[in-house]
Scaffold this motif. Structure first.
Motif, PDB file in Angstrom:
ATOM      1  N   ILE A  62      10.502 -84.110  51.339  1.00 39.62           N
ATOM      2  CA  ILE A  62      11.444 -84.562  50.138  1.00 39.62           C
ATOM      3  C   ILE A  62      12.501 -83.655  50.053  1.00 39.62           C
ATOM      4  N   ALA A  63      13.974 -84.556  50.636  1.00 36.45           N
ATOM      5  CA  ALA A  63      15.466 -84.204  49.884  1.00 36.45           C
ATOM      6  C   ALA A  63      14.884 -83.708  48.242  1.00 36.45           C
ATOM      7  N   ALA A  64      15.345 -82.153  48.720  1.00 37.76           N
ATOM      8  CA  ALA A  64      15.909 -81.740  47.429  1.00 37.76           C
ATOM      9  C   ALA A  64      16.826 -80.671  47.642  1.00 37.76           C
ATOM     10  N   HIS A  65      17.909 -80.863  47.509  1.00 42.87           N
ATOM     11  CA  HIS A  65      19.582 -80.458  48.001  1.00 42.87           C
ATOM     12  C   HIS A  65      19.777 -80.253  46.887  1.00 42.87           C
ATOM     13  N   GLY A  66      19.288 -80.317  45.660  1.00 40.46           N
ATOM     14  CA  GLY A  66      20.482 -79.887  44.922  1.00 40.46           C
ATOM     15  C   GLY A  66      20.594 -78.578  43.481  1.00 40.46           C
ATOM     16  N   LEU A  67      19.861 -77.699  43.996  1.00 41.85           N
ATOM     17  CA  LEU A  67      20.528 -76.530  43.514  1.00 41.85           C
ATOM     18  C   LEU A  67      21.244 -76.454  45.053  1.00 41.85           C
ATOM     19  N   MET A  68      21.182 -76.817  46.106  1.00 41.53           N
ATOM     20  CA  MET A  68      22.010 -75.551  47.416  1.00 41.53           C
ATOM     21  C   MET A  68      23.783 -76.455  47.335  1.00 41.53           C
ATOM     22  N   ILE A  69      23.269 -77.148  46.968  1.00 39.92           N
ATOM     23  CA  ILE A  69      24.642 -78.464  46.519  1.00 39.92           C
ATOM     24  C   ILE A  69      25.769 -77.850  45.437  1.00 39.92           C
ATOM     25  N   GLU A  70      25.094 -77.559  44.247  1.00 46.88           N
ATOM     26  CA  GLU A  70      25.190 -77.482  42.826  1.00 46.88           C
ATOM     27  C   GLU A  70      25.814 -75.622  43.095  1.00 46.88           C
ATOM     28  N   TRP A  71      25.290 -74.626  43.976  1.00 47.00           N
ATOM     29  CA  TRP A  71      25.571 -73.612  44.144  1.00 47.00           C
ATOM     30  C   TRP A  71      27.058 -73.647  44.942  1.00 47.00           C
ATOM     31  N   LEU A  72      27.395 -73.855  46.064  1.00 43.94           N
ATOM     32  CA  LEU A  72      27.810 -74.948  47.267  1.00 43.94           C
ATOM     33  C   LEU A  72      29.289 -75.041  46.136  1.00 43.94           C
ATOM     34  N   GLN A 120      18.919 -70.329  52.439  1.00 39.47           N
ATOM     35  CA  GLN A 120      17.736 -69.901  51.841  1.00 39.47           C
ATOM     36  C   GLN A 120      17.503 -71.117  49.984  1.00 39.47           C
ATOM     37  N   LYS A 121      18.189 -72.107  50.260  1.00 39.94           N
ATOM     38  CA  LYS A 121      18.493 -72.110  48.582  1.00 39.94           C
ATOM     39  C   LYS A 121      17.914 -74.194  49.333  1.00 39.94           C
ATOM     40  N   LEU A 122      17.449 -74.075  50.164  1.00 37.42           N
ATOM     41  CA  LEU A 122      17.237 -75.308  51.412  1.00 37.42           C
ATOM     42  C   LEU A 122      15.562 -75.947  50.958  1.00 37.42           C
ATOM     43  N   GLY A 123      14.966 -74.914  51.855  1.00 33.85           N
ATOM     44  CA  GLY A 123      14.180 -74.978  52.745  1.00 33.85           C
ATOM     45  C   GLY A 123      12.319 -74.888  51.715  1.00 33.85           C
ATOM     46  N   SER A 124      12.869 -74.268  51.188  1.00 34.57           N
ATOM     47  CA  SER A 124      11.580 -73.897  50.619  1.00 34.57           C
ATOM     48  C   SER A 124      11.294 -75.362  49.602  1.00 34.57           C
ATOM     49  N   ALA A 125      12.821 -75.770  49.312  1.00 37.14           N
ATOM     50  CA  ALA A 125      12.622 -76.208  48.135  1.00 37.14           C
ATOM     51  C   ALA A 125      12.357 -77.812  48.575  1.00 37.14           C
ATOM     52  N   CYS A 126      12.505 -78.151  49.589  1.00 39.56           N
ATOM     53  CA  CYS A 126      12.239 -79.422  50.395  1.00 39.56           C
ATOM     54  C   CYS A 126      10.987 -79.723  50.169  1.00 39.56           C
ATOM     55  N   VAL A 127      10.545 -78.065  51.104  1.00 39.83           N
ATOM     56  CA  VAL A 127       8.692 -78.471  51.383  1.00 39.83           C
ATOM     57  C   VAL A 127       7.943 -78.405  50.027  1.00 39.83           C
ATOM     58  N   GLU A 159      12.674 -70.425  39.889  1.00 42.12           N
ATOM     59  CA  GLU A 159      14.070 -71.457  39.424  1.00 42.12           C
ATOM     60  C   GLU A 159      13.768 -71.675  40.981  1.00 42.12           C
ATOM     61  N   ILE A 160      13.563 -72.041  41.734  1.00 37.89           N
ATOM     62  CA  ILE A 160      13.864 -72.926  43.214  1.00 37.89           C
ATOM     63  C   ILE A 160      12.175 -73.284  43.417  1.00 37.89           C
ATOM     64  N   MET A 161      11.255 -72.951  43.172  1.00 37.79           N
ATOM     65  CA  MET A 161      10.252 -74.070  42.826  1.00 37.79           C
ATOM     66  C   MET A 161      10.258 -74.988  42.043  1.00 37.79           C
ATOM     67  N   GLY A 162      10.307 -74.165  40.486  1.00 38.08           N
ATOM     68  CA  GLY A 162      10.431 -75.341  39.137  1.00 38.08           C
ATOM     69  C   GLY A 162      11.393 -76.536  39.731  1.00 38.08           C
ATOM     70  N   TYR A 163      12.574 -76.124  40.413  1.00 34.79           N
ATOM     71  CA  TYR A 163      13.301 -76.927  40.685  1.00 34.79           C
ATOM     72  C   TYR A 163      12.533 -78.470  41.314  1.00 34.79           C
ATOM     73  N   ALA A 164      12.125 -77.212  42.604  1.00 34.09           N
ATOM     74  CA  ALA A 164      11.384 -78.539  43.486  1.00 34.09           C
ATOM     75  C   ALA A 164      10.450 -79.235  43.141  1.00 34.09           C
ATOM     76  N   LYS A 362       2.439 -72.793  54.007  1.00 31.23           N
ATOM     77  CA  LYS A 362       3.604 -71.627  55.610  1.00 31.23           C
ATOM     78  C   LYS A 362       4.356 -71.831  55.215  1.00 31.23           C
ATOM     79  N   TRP A 363       5.052 -70.602  55.067  1.00 25.65           N
ATOM     80  CA  TRP A 363       6.592 -70.451  55.354  1.00 25.65           C
ATOM     81  C   TRP A 363       7.136 -70.285  55.948  1.00 25.65           C
ATOM     82  N   ASN A 364       6.971 -70.671  57.458  1.00 25.55           N
ATOM     83  CA  ASN A 364       7.268 -70.559  58.542  1.00 25.55           C
ATOM     84  C   ASN A 364       7.610 -72.369  58.561  1.00 25.55           C
ATOM     85  N   GLU A 365       6.738 -72.949  57.750  1.00 26.49           N
ATOM     86  CA  GLU A 365       7.405 -74.504  58.245  1.00 26.49           C
ATOM     87  C   GLU A 365       8.557 -74.678  57.160  1.00 26.49           C
ATOM     88  N   THR A 366       9.038 -74.001  56.044  1.00 28.12           N
ATOM     89  CA  THR A 366       9.993 -73.847  55.113  1.00 28.12           C
ATOM     90  C   THR A 366      11.369 -73.532  55.699  1.00 28.12           C
TER      91      THR A 366
END
Length: 401
Positions: A62-72, A120-127, A159-164, A362-366
């Motif tokens: 599921i697309a969860a790119h908000g934190l990454m974009i906010e930081w960028l 770092q701010k994208l992969g785990s958030a989306c999974v 923060e990333i997990m709560g946001y996700a 499975k962290w390698n999926e993130t």
């Protein structure tokens, strides 16, 4: 904040993170991969170039790119450069494996050092968002409470997990599920539209009070206007202690302002159950659940130790028999997707699920990946990644931050 994100997502992110300061250049350089710093130096020497990055993940999410974009956007604003952001998949939408989620266009010397931190701010958030989405859909009539903080490796992960979880929850709500109603901490409550974290008492308070009933009395004395949620497994007397609290506060029970939380650990059965009687409980309430083939894992969730489907039905049966039909049942302890699906199959009469099990297993999926797909407007990508060129924006500067 990107105009391509719905207002609900923008508001949730701003409420939780606010005008968060970006890292300094020195901090970014220290945290990124060394070859990105060397690339920055080389490009600075030979001449600037505008580049476009495509960012993707190798599994469905599921697309969860908000934190990454906010930081960028914060980094770009503080460092004084422009970045064009083209969101391919809207926040909260399903995206297939390898499909680009977002294209980023900006000066190579500024973008190169950011790649590691952006990923770092994208992969785990989306999974995690995908997991939360599936869990909420598995039990659409149950409310969920995000309890991930204690399982996180520091605040950034929290923060990333709560946001996700909030992103996955909003996606599930659009399909009719109740989803996540809040979290256990004030700091991430804004993601869920709350001002404060939710929660009443830990096991430690019951140990301090000396009895479950006394802990409930203490809590109600200090917070008389709050709903009363009581952990009932401390002394291994889930049924006895739940009924004692309800009898002590019959008005609250009748008003539906009492909830009992089942958190029985996997080393024992809930009070009054054993393997044989657990089968009997399900046979009474949902016979079709137990009469077909089940894996060992499913059987554990149905009739095993800990917070099983049989335990939830047994608690509901006991409360109803005593006249406390309005008392709610909250469950916790290992409620990941598989357990949620088993609870759905058994029609378990739970009201709220407290869980942090949307954290990826499975962290390698993130692992998210970024590839540059254009240099000064000329499309170019390494062999094997040509699929990233298919949706590359032709005029990304229209969406400059």
């Amino acid at each position: 904040m990107s105009p391509n994100r719905p207002d609900e997502e923008n508001t949730a992110i701003k409420a939780a993170v606010g005008p968060k300061l970006a890292l300094t250049r020195g901090e970014i350089a220290a945290r990124t991969d060394a070859y990105f710093n060397r690339t920055q130096a080389i490009v600075s020497h030979f001449g600037e170039c505008e580049v476009t990055y495509a960012i993707f993940i190798r599994r469905p999410v599921i697309a969860a790119h908000g934190l990454m974009i906010e930081w960028l956007e914060n980094v770009a604003r503080e460092q004084g450069f422009s970045v064009a952001i083209e969101i391919v998949t809207p926040e909260g939408s399903w995206v297939g494996a390898g499909e680009p989620l977002v294209y980023l266009t900006g000066p190579f010397t500024r973008m190169a050092p950011l790649e590691t931190l952006l990923l770092q701010k994208l992969g785990s958030a989306c999974v995690a968002a995908h997991n939360a989405y599936q869990m909420a859909l598995a039990l659409p009539d149950a409310a969920f409470l995000a309890m991930e903080a204690r399982h996180c490796a520091g605040f950034e992960m929290q923060e990333i997990m709560g946001y996700a979880a909030s992103v996955g929850s909003r996606a599930a709500r659009r399909e009719g599920a109740k989803g996540f109603i809040g979290c256990a901490n004030d700091v991430t409550a804004g993601f869920f539209g709350c001002e404060h974290g939710l929660g009443t008492m830990p096991h430690a308070l019951i140990g301090y009070a000396g009895s479950t009933l006394r802990a409930a009395e203490m809590y109600h004395e200090v917070y008389p206007n709050d709903p009363l949620v009581v952990l009932v497994d401390y002394f291994g007397q889930e049924i006895t202690d739940a009924l004692a609290v309800c009898r002590r506060f019959p008005e609250l029970a009748a008003e539906g302002r009492i909830s009992v939380r089942l958190d029985t650990h996997g080393g024992r059965f809930i009070e009054g159950l054993d393997p044989q009687s657990s089968y009997g409980v399900l046979e009474r309430h949902t016979p079709g659940t137990i009469r077909r083939y089940r894996s060992d894992h499913e059987l554990k969730d149905l009739v095993g130790t800990g917070v099983s489907a049989a335990a939830i039905w047994w608690m509901r049966e006991s409360l109803n028999a005593a006249g406390f039909t309005e008392v709610k049942i909250i469950v916790s302890s290992g409620f990941g997707l598989e357990k949620c699906m088993t609870m759905r199959d058994s029609h378990a009469p739970l009201d709220v699920v407290g869980t942090g099990s949307f954290i990826p297993v499975k962290w390698n999926e993130t692992y998210a990946t970024a590839d540059i797909v254009a240099y000064d407007g000329e499309k170019r990508v390494k062999v094997g990644r040509e699929f990233l060129l298919q949706r590359i924006p032709s005029r990304t500067k229209e969406n400059e931050a």
